[in-house]
Design a protein around this motif. Structure first.
Motif, PDB file in Angstrom:
ATOM      1  N   GLN A   4     -49.807 -78.638  48.704  1.00  0.00           N
ATOM      2  CA  GLN A   4     -49.103 -79.608  49.541  1.00  0.00           C
ATOM      3  C   GLN A   4     -47.606 -79.587  49.250  1.00  0.00           C
ATOM      4  O   GLN A   4     -46.783 -79.564  50.170  1.00  0.00           O
ATOM      5  CB  GLN A   4     -49.667 -81.022  49.323  1.00  0.00           C
ATOM      6  CG  GLN A   4     -48.967 -82.096  50.131  1.00  0.00           C
ATOM      7  CD  GLN A   4     -49.168 -81.945  51.635  1.00  0.00           C
ATOM      8  OE1 GLN A   4     -50.215 -81.476  52.078  1.00  0.00           O
ATOM      9  NE2 GLN A   4     -48.179 -82.328  52.409  1.00  0.00           N
ATOM     10  N   THR A   5     -47.246 -79.563  47.976  1.00  0.00           N
ATOM     11  CA  THR A   5     -45.834 -79.517  47.596  1.00  0.00           C
ATOM     12  C   THR A   5     -45.195 -78.221  48.073  1.00  0.00           C
ATOM     13  O   THR A   5     -44.093 -78.216  48.619  1.00  0.00           O
ATOM     14  CB  THR A   5     -45.676 -79.674  46.073  1.00  0.00           C
ATOM     15  OG1 THR A   5     -46.250 -80.929  45.684  1.00  0.00           O
ATOM     16  CG2 THR A   5     -44.211 -79.623  45.653  1.00  0.00           C
ATOM     17  N   ARG A   6     -45.907 -77.107  47.896  1.00  0.00           N
ATOM     18  CA  ARG A   6     -45.391 -75.807  48.350  1.00  0.00           C
ATOM     19  C   ARG A   6     -45.144 -75.834  49.862  1.00  0.00           C
ATOM     20  O   ARG A   6     -44.093 -75.405  50.341  1.00  0.00           O
ATOM     21  CB  ARG A   6     -46.362 -74.681  47.990  1.00  0.00           C
ATOM     22  CG  ARG A   6     -45.854 -73.305  48.415  1.00  0.00           C
ATOM     23  CD  ARG A   6     -46.826 -72.160  48.139  1.00  0.00           C
ATOM     24  NE  ARG A   6     -47.858 -72.387  47.157  1.00  0.00           N
ATOM     25  CZ  ARG A   6     -47.707 -72.253  45.820  1.00  0.00           C
ATOM     26  NH1 ARG A   6     -46.544 -71.874  45.324  1.00  0.00           N
ATOM     27  NH2 ARG A   6     -48.707 -72.477  45.001  1.00  0.00           N
ATOM     28  N   THR A   7     -46.089 -76.367  50.610  1.00  0.00           N
ATOM     29  CA  THR A   7     -45.940 -76.456  52.067  1.00  0.00           C
ATOM     30  C   THR A   7     -44.748 -77.322  52.446  1.00  0.00           C
ATOM     31  O   THR A   7     -43.972 -76.971  53.344  1.00  0.00           O
ATOM     32  CB  THR A   7     -47.233 -77.014  52.702  1.00  0.00           C
ATOM     33  OG1 THR A   7     -48.292 -76.097  52.429  1.00  0.00           O
ATOM     34  CG2 THR A   7     -47.086 -77.183  54.204  1.00  0.00           C
ATOM     35  N   GLU A   8     -44.568 -78.439  51.751  1.00  0.00           N
ATOM     36  CA  GLU A   8     -43.430 -79.324  52.039  1.00  0.00           C
ATOM     37  C   GLU A   8     -42.100 -78.639  51.729  1.00  0.00           C
ATOM     38  O   GLU A   8     -41.136 -78.767  52.484  1.00  0.00           O
ATOM     39  CB  GLU A   8     -43.573 -80.619  51.251  1.00  0.00           C
ATOM     40  CG  GLU A   8     -44.704 -81.495  51.765  1.00  0.00           C
ATOM     41  CD  GLU A   8     -45.028 -82.665  50.856  1.00  0.00           C
ATOM     42  OE1 GLU A   8     -44.334 -82.857  49.830  1.00  0.00           O
ATOM     43  OE2 GLU A   8     -46.000 -83.383  51.170  1.00  0.00           O
ATOM     44  N   LEU A   9     -42.039 -77.909  50.620  1.00  0.00           N
ATOM     45  CA  LEU A   9     -40.813 -77.193  50.266  1.00  0.00           C
ATOM     46  C   LEU A   9     -40.531 -76.065  51.251  1.00  0.00           C
ATOM     47  O   LEU A   9     -39.388 -75.852  51.667  1.00  0.00           O
ATOM     48  CB  LEU A   9     -40.906 -76.643  48.841  1.00  0.00           C
ATOM     49  CG  LEU A   9     -40.964 -77.687  47.730  1.00  0.00           C
ATOM     50  CD1 LEU A   9     -41.189 -77.016  46.376  1.00  0.00           C
ATOM     51  CD2 LEU A   9     -39.725 -78.556  47.708  1.00  0.00           C
ATOM     52  N   GLU A  10     -41.565 -75.330  51.649  1.00  0.00           N
ATOM     53  CA  GLU A  10     -41.387 -74.269  52.637  1.00  0.00           C
ATOM     54  C   GLU A  10     -40.900 -74.843  53.969  1.00  0.00           C
ATOM     55  O   GLU A  10     -40.010 -74.274  54.605  1.00  0.00           O
ATOM     56  CB  GLU A  10     -42.700 -73.505  52.828  1.00  0.00           C
ATOM     57  CG  GLU A  10     -43.070 -72.664  51.632  1.00  0.00           C
ATOM     58  CD  GLU A  10     -44.487 -72.126  51.670  1.00  0.00           C
ATOM     59  OE1 GLU A  10     -44.807 -71.262  50.824  1.00  0.00           O
ATOM     60  OE2 GLU A  10     -45.277 -72.554  52.530  1.00  0.00           O
ATOM     61  N   ALA A  11     -41.475 -75.971  54.361  1.00  0.00           N
ATOM     62  CA  ALA A  11     -41.052 -76.613  55.612  1.00  0.00           C
ATOM     63  C   ALA A  11     -39.604 -77.062  55.524  1.00  0.00           C
ATOM     64  O   ALA A  11     -38.828 -76.889  56.471  1.00  0.00           O
ATOM     65  CB  ALA A  11     -41.964 -77.793  55.940  1.00  0.00           C
TER      66      ALA A  11
END
Length: 99
Positions: A4-11
């Motif tokens: 979830q954190t990775r997805t938020e940072l990528e976004a």
């Protein structure tokens, strides 16, 4: 790092890239293609493909407006300049074959 954190940072990084490209309208798509092998149109196509992979209908024009921040034809009228022969030749030599 969790997914979830990775997805938020990528976004967040993607949104910053899009904002940067909107602010740098002086940088032409052909320049991006010649230097990096992708441009705003590539990003919009990837966005559209990602939407479609999730079952969301999205037109090419809708995806381009998300990336450009305005309709594509409006962006072209405001910002696109004529590419010189040297840029066109470099594009033909270096462009990915899926373009």
């Amino acid at each position: 790092m969790d997914n979830q954190t990775r997805t938020e940072l990528e976004a967040a990084a993607f949104r910053r890239l899009v904002q940067h490209l909107r602010e740098r309208s002086d940088v032409q798509n052909i320049d991006l293609m010649n230097l990096a092998g992708f441009c705003r149109n590539c990003l919009s196509r990837w966005y559209q493909e990602a939407a479609e992979a999730r079952g969301l209908a999205m037109t090419k024009d809708e995806a381009r407006e998300i990336i450009y921040g305005m309709p594509y034809e409006e962006w072209r009228a405001r910002h696109q300049t004529e590419a010189g022969a040297d840029k066109l030749a470099a594009f033909e030599r270096n462009r990915p074959r899926d373009h």
